[in-house]
Design an enzyme around this catalytic site. Structure first.
Site, PDB file in Angstrom:
ATOM      1  N   SER A   1       0.849   5.982   3.165  1.00  0.00           N
ATOM      2  CA  SER A   1       2.267   6.356   3.006  1.00  0.00           C
ATOM      3  C   SER A   1       3.210   5.605   3.937  1.00  0.00           C
ATOM      4  CB  SER A   1       2.435   7.874   3.175  1.00  0.00           C
ATOM      5  OG  SER A   1       1.671   8.544   2.192  1.00  0.00           O
TER       6      SER A   1
ATOM      7  N   ASN B   1      -1.711  -3.369  -1.454  1.00  0.00           N
ATOM      8  CA  ASN B   1      -2.757  -2.955  -2.392  1.00  0.00           C
ATOM      9  C   ASN B   1      -2.070  -2.405  -3.635  1.00  0.00           C
ATOM     10  OD1 ASN B   1      -4.924  -1.800  -3.683  1.00  0.00           O
ATOM     11  ND2 ASN B   1      -5.299  -0.209  -2.144  1.00  0.00           N
ATOM     12  N   TRP B   2      -2.031  -3.211  -4.676  1.00  0.00           N
ATOM     13  CA  TRP B   2      -1.289  -2.819  -5.883  1.00  0.00           C
ATOM     14  C   TRP B   2      -2.033  -1.749  -6.686  1.00  0.00           C
ATOM     15  CZ3 TRP B   2       0.811  -8.110  -8.213  1.00  0.00           C
ATOM     16  CH2 TRP B   2       1.594  -8.746  -7.239  1.00  0.00           C
TER      17      TRP B   2
ATOM     18  N   HIS C   1     -12.439   1.393   0.380  1.00  0.00           N
ATOM     19  CA  HIS C   1     -11.202   2.177   0.278  1.00  0.00           C
ATOM     20  C   HIS C   1     -11.566   3.618  -0.099  1.00  0.00           C
ATOM     21  CE1 HIS C   1      -7.369   3.653  -1.190  1.00  0.00           C
ATOM     22  NE2 HIS C   1      -6.800   2.658  -0.522  1.00  0.00           N
TER      23      HIS C   1
ATOM     24  N   GLY D   1       0.173   0.849  -0.159  1.00  0.00           N
ATOM     25  CA  GLY D   1      -0.060   1.008  -1.588  1.00  0.00           C
ATOM     26  C   GLY D   1       1.279   1.059  -2.306  1.00  0.00           C
ATOM     27  N   GLY D   2       1.834   2.262  -2.427  1.00  0.00           N
ATOM     28  CA  GLY D   2       3.104   2.461  -3.130  1.00  0.00           C
ATOM     29  C   GLY D   2       4.201   1.478  -2.715  1.00  0.00           C
TER      30      GLY D   2
ATOM     31  N   GLU E   1      -7.258   4.335   7.583  1.00  0.00           N
ATOM     32  CA  GLU E   1      -6.498   5.031   6.548  1.00  0.00           C
ATOM     33  C   GLU E   1      -6.938   6.488   6.474  1.00  0.00           C
ATOM     34  OE1 GLU E   1      -4.764   2.096   3.601  1.00  0.00           O
ATOM     35  OE2 GLU E   1      -6.629   2.820   2.749  1.00  0.00           O
TER      36      GLU E   1
HETATM   37  P1  PGA Z   1      -0.158   4.401   0.036  1.00  0.00           P
HETATM   38  O1  PGA Z   1      -1.622   3.791  -0.153  1.00  0.00           O
HETATM   39  O2  PGA Z   1       0.618   3.434   0.863  1.00  0.00           O
HETATM   40  O3  PGA Z   1       0.379   4.527  -1.361  1.00  0.00           O
HETATM   41  O4  PGA Z   1      -0.323   5.702   0.723  1.00  0.00           O
HETATM   42  C1  PGA Z   1      -2.249   3.193   0.932  1.00  0.00           C
HETATM   43  C2  PGA Z   1      -3.618   2.725   0.527  1.00  0.00           C
HETATM   44  O5  PGA Z   1      -4.258   3.330  -0.300  1.00  0.00           O
HETATM   45  O6  PGA Z   1      -4.092   1.707   0.996  1.00  0.00           O
END
Ligand code: PGA
Length: 263
Positions: free
Chosen positions: A224, A9-10, A96, A245-246, A178
């Site tokens: 994370s 997820n960019w 989300h 995400g990151g 999540e």
């Molecule tokens: P993150 O984001 O890996 O940066 O914690 C995860 C997400 O929002 O799907």
């Protein structure tokens, strides 16, 4: 056998040229990874250019969108409908926590979006998760919710998000667990806890759709995830992948997550 899924997820990151560079490196590195489906979710305006650069991608590399509006068309300024995404992406993330929190999306809206995504022939990745980190004991502690309270938050989100979804549509659903406190904070849940919640989700899905259909729905963990901690999750029997995400913004890092779920 359940589909394994690793989703990137960019969010609201990358310029167009960064997006194209990232997609190009992933096209090459992901071709080597077998047994897992990989979904890239760029920001809306980059989806088509990324799709073009990925024309000759391996069949297990898919595109997704980070959201979609449920109405097919109309006077809805700023929105992109599921109908518009049909034929361009195969997956859409729905519900989300950032959409629920920043855009105040209600569970009714989330449910309408799930229906719209399925109706357009795509797979909805429904995100659910408790707001605050739970206390390990079944007693409230410094205002932190107990496991039972966290579980009831999650089952409510499942009930509301999947309301009206029929058994025939189950093949177009994936669930991303999540925990909101773990998203973007650098504080991932531990693997055993995430697996415990995934079991609970699977039990709920079993009551709702029956064991054999529920057994086919991929359940992912998100929050994370990095190449350092991914093994915590890939080693868990109820987790079929991760939503990152990151870590999805760096080709090497994201490829490492995909490798962890490769068969
Ligand atoms: P993150 O984001 O890996 O940066 O914690 C995860 C997400 O929002 O799907």
């Amino acid at each position: 056998m359940r589909q394994r899924l690793v989703v990137g997820n960019w969010k609201m990151h990358t310029t167009l040229s960064e997006a194209l560079i990232l997609a190009t490196s992933l096209r090459n590195s992901i071709s080597e990874v077998g047994g897992v489906r990989v979904v890239l979710c760029p920001p809306f305006p980059w989806i088509v250019p990324v799709a073009e650069i990925l024309t000759h991608r391996p069949s297990h590399l898919k595109l997704g969108a980070q959201d979609a509006y449920y109405k097919e068309e109309g006077a809805v300024t700023g929105a992109v409908s599921a109908a518009m995404l049909r034929g361009i992406v195969d997956y859409v993330i729905v519900g989300h926590s950032e959409r629920r929190r920043i855009f105040k999306e209600s569970s009714t809206l989330v449910n309408e979006k799930v229906h719209a995504v399925i109706k357009q022939g795509m797979t909805a990745i429904l995100a659910v998760g408790e707001l605050t980190r739970v206390h390990h004991q079944e007693k409230r502690h410094h205002g932190r919710p107990t496991r039972t309270e966290a579980r009831s938050d999650i089952t409510t989100q499942l009930e509301e998000g999947l309301e009206g979804i029929s058994k025939k549509e189950v093949g177009q659903i994936a669930i991303a667990y999540e925990p909101v406190w773990a998203v973007g904070t650098g504080q991932a849940a531990d693997g055993v806890y995430a697996n415990h919640i995934a079991e609970l989700i699977r039990k709920w899905l079993t009551r709702r759709f029956g064991a054999s259909l529920a057994g086919e729905i991929p359940i992912l963990y998100g929050g994370s995830v990095t190449s350092e901690n991914v093994e915590e999750f890939s080693g868990q029997p109820e987790l079929d992948g991760v939503l990152a995400g990151g870590s999805s913004l760096k080709a090497k890092e994201f490829t490492a997550l995909c490798h962890a779920f490769a068969r």
